[in-house]
Design an enzyme around this catalytic site. Structure first.
Site, PDB file in Angstrom:
ATOM      1  N   SER A  60       0.841  -1.194   0.000  1.00 24.29           N
ATOM      2  CA  SER A  60       0.000   0.000   0.000  1.00 24.29           C
ATOM      3  C   SER A  60       0.883   1.254   0.000  1.00 24.29           C
ATOM      4  CB  SER A  60      -0.946  -0.042   1.200  1.00 24.29           C
ATOM      5  OG  SER A  60      -1.879   1.006   1.170  1.00 24.29           O
TER       6      SER A  60
ATOM      7  N   ASP B  74      -8.593  -4.921  -6.053  1.00 21.53           N
ATOM      8  CA  ASP B  74      -8.076  -4.038  -5.003  1.00 21.53           C
ATOM      9  C   ASP B  74      -8.238  -2.583  -5.434  1.00 21.53           C
ATOM     10  OD1 ASP B  74      -6.811  -2.892  -2.911  1.00 21.53           O
ATOM     11  OD2 ASP B  74      -4.855  -3.815  -3.269  1.00 21.53           O
TER      12      ASP B  74
END
Length: 570
Positions: free
Chosen positions: A422, A474
């Site tokens: 991330s 995602d």
């Protein structure tokens, strides 16, 4: 939609948002006729019930973009607000009466107490609701709801528009400071506040959407997309077998991703470890949490290690002696990271943590662009400002503090590998680019890196030494200003052409999200005219709209979660 104008200012509520509040107030208003006090109160409540019923009936009329049938809502709200004054007076008298210990039948007293409590709950709820829907810019922006583009031709109008933008940025900055009041007030934090406020004010400045409009639009858009997906023909999949060398390289990279993902997960410390091991995690690292720091920990830099270091050992499977540095120092533009010797892969691993705190969120939202200071021949070196600053902080720690020098003095034949997930994945990619001049064999594995990280030129430059892995749908690698602008346009369009009142949309959307069902909720997406679409706009677009490549200049807009991948790779 649009937001209501009361007392000469705009509020963050629409005239069709009063169906459910009115229902709950009617439900709570049922009282008991137990004494003369209650008789007078009942007369007052009868008037209130009639007014609230009228508010509910009017709020059910029209659609989100057709507030005409609800034009009498303002007058009804004035009447309802005026009725709060006698309600407060009567509730105060009831409270004083009960406090004096009136000698009455116990049933009467209990009834009065219940009525007084309910009255004050309704009054308190109303005050809280008014505070929530209060729009600090309502009085300034309301006059633009009916202004056309020609209104902005004059110099005075241009100055006023710039003033409104400045005021909007100031309001958003105040909101963000209140939300992040527990964060320090250093220079980096102040810069992040300003950058985030400018981003939010720019995004929301050209629409007259209240929060319930956005919720209704998302519900409609979700059902529309499901309906399209269910009715479209299955896409034809054309596949070809890779060559033997390509297949071997792919298998090797997948195995490396699986291996180094352990380090990216370990960088999160004990919170992620407990999340992944809810039944046994606390027992495994509990001893480390309760144990006081020993002198051995002095060999490992950083703060607040106890629980974190125990979870890192369990996640990576390494020994204490394999770690060079562990840091959980966390501030705006400064990310925690670990440095370890991976003897299995013969590599020095630098793992950067992803989003886990408000400081990290502010780093994500500092989405302006800046030139990345790297030694390469790429001309366009623009990168996400917040992530670039975070990568620069880790770079300074690794080089200036001699952390990498110490690691390679122990294992000089090892190669450098940088990993992260991330926010950490984006920082790892930028960090690898910074270090490539000094360490040509550097390799980076970025798991779910954020979109809008850097320019296209830097992306092409990094393809030879950075591997990015995105799992399924995602959201983080797809989240950018460009995509959010597209989402806003889609919401505006589906709302503008929906022929149902908002309360039905929200009820059907809630049922659909909880229990599923038929996604084909009636809308008129192919109908309507240009006037219907234009009435949902309340201000002209910015003089500098987002262009097609703004994803590289502006970067990531908003983080919707801490761990979108959920570590399925493990």
């Amino acid at each position: 939609m649009p937001g209501m104008v009361l007392f000469g200012r705009r509020w963050a509520i629409a005239s069709d948002d009063l169906v459910f509040p009115g229902f709950f107030e009617l439900d709570c208003a049922g009282g008991a006729l137990l004494s003369s006090y209650l008789i007078v109160l009942m007369i007052l409540l009868a008037v209130v019930i009639c007014t609230v019923s009228a508010i509910m009936c009017v709020s059910m009329r029209g659609t989100i973009c057709n507030p005409g049938p609800r034009k009498s809502m303002s007058k009804l709200l004035y009447i309802r607000l005026a009725l709060f004054f006698p309600e407060m007076v009567w509730a105060s008298l009831g409270a004083a009466w009960v406090a004096d210990g009136v000698q009455c039948d116990r049933t009467v007293v209990n009834g009065i107490i219940a009525t007084v409590v309910v009255s004050w709950i309704i009054i308190a709820a109303t005050v809280v609701s008014i505070i929530i829907v209060f729009d600090p810019l309502g009085g300034k922006m309301a006059p633009y709801s009916s202004a056309g583009p020609s209104h902005l031709d004059s110099h005075d109008s241009s100055q006023l528009l710039n003033g409104l933008k400045t005021a909007a940025t100031s309001v958003w900055e105040t909101r963000i400071k209140l939300l992040c009041c527990c964060i320090g007030k250093d220079d980096h934090t102040r810069v992040a506040f300003s950058s985030t406020a400018e981003l939010f004010s720019t995004y929301f400045s050209d629409t007259d959407l209240v929060p319930s409009d956005i919720a209704a639009g998302l519900a409609l858009l979700h059902q529309q997309q499901d309906n399209i997906r269910n009715n479209q023909e299955p896409a034809q999949v054309v596949s070809h077998a890779p060559g033997s060398s390509q297949e071997a390289d792919l298998d090797a990279e997948l195995e490396n991703c699986h291996h180094y993902m352990q380090f990216a997960a370990a960088a999160y410390g004990w919170p992620l470890y407990i999340y992944r091991n809810p039944l046994t995690g606390l027992c495994r690292i509990g001893g480390d949490c309760c144990r006081s720091r020993t002198t051995d920990y002095d060999l490992v830099g950083g703060d607040q290690l106890n629980c974190h270091f125990g979870s890192i050992l369990h996640t990576t499977g390494l020994q204490y002696r394999d770690f060079i540095h562990v840091s959980f120092h966390d501030k705006v533009y400064e990310l925690p990271f670990i440095v370890a010797l991976d003897h299995r892969k013969e590599s020095v691993v630098v793992a950067v943590r992803g989003t886990m705190s408000l400081q990290d969120v502010l780093t994500d939202l500092s989405a302006e662009s800046e030139v990345l200071d790297v030694e390469c021949e790429v001309q366009d070196r623009l990168a996400h400002k917040g992530i670039s600053q975070a990568a620069r902080y880790v770079y300074r720690r690794l080089i200036n503090d001699g952390i990498l020098s110490q690691a390679f003095s122990i294992a000089p034949e090892y190669r450098l590998v940088i990993v992260g997930h991330s926010l950490g994945g984006g920082a790892a990619a930028l960090l690898a680019t910074m270090l490539r001049a000094a360490y040509p064999q550097v390799r980076c594995y970025a798991f779910s890196p954020p979109r809008g990280l850097w320019s296209k030129a830097l992306h092409e430059y990094s393809q030879s030494f950075i591997v990015s892995l995105v799992l399924g749908k995602d959201v983080i690698p797809r989240l950018s200003v460009t995509n959010l602008e597209d989402l806003k346009r889609r919401i505006l369009r589906v709302v503008a052409h929906c022929n149902k009142p908002k309360y039905k949309i929200l009820l059907h959307g809630l049922w659909y999200e909880l229990f599923g069902g038929n996604p084909n909720f009636p809308t008129e997406l192919d109908g309507g005219d240009q006037e219907d679409r234009e009435q949902i706009r309340r201000l002209p677009p910015s003089s500098q709209p987002f262009s097609s490549n703004s994803v590289y200049r502006r970067g990531l807009f908003f983080k919707l979660g801490f761990l979108a991948v959920q570590m399925e790779l493990l």
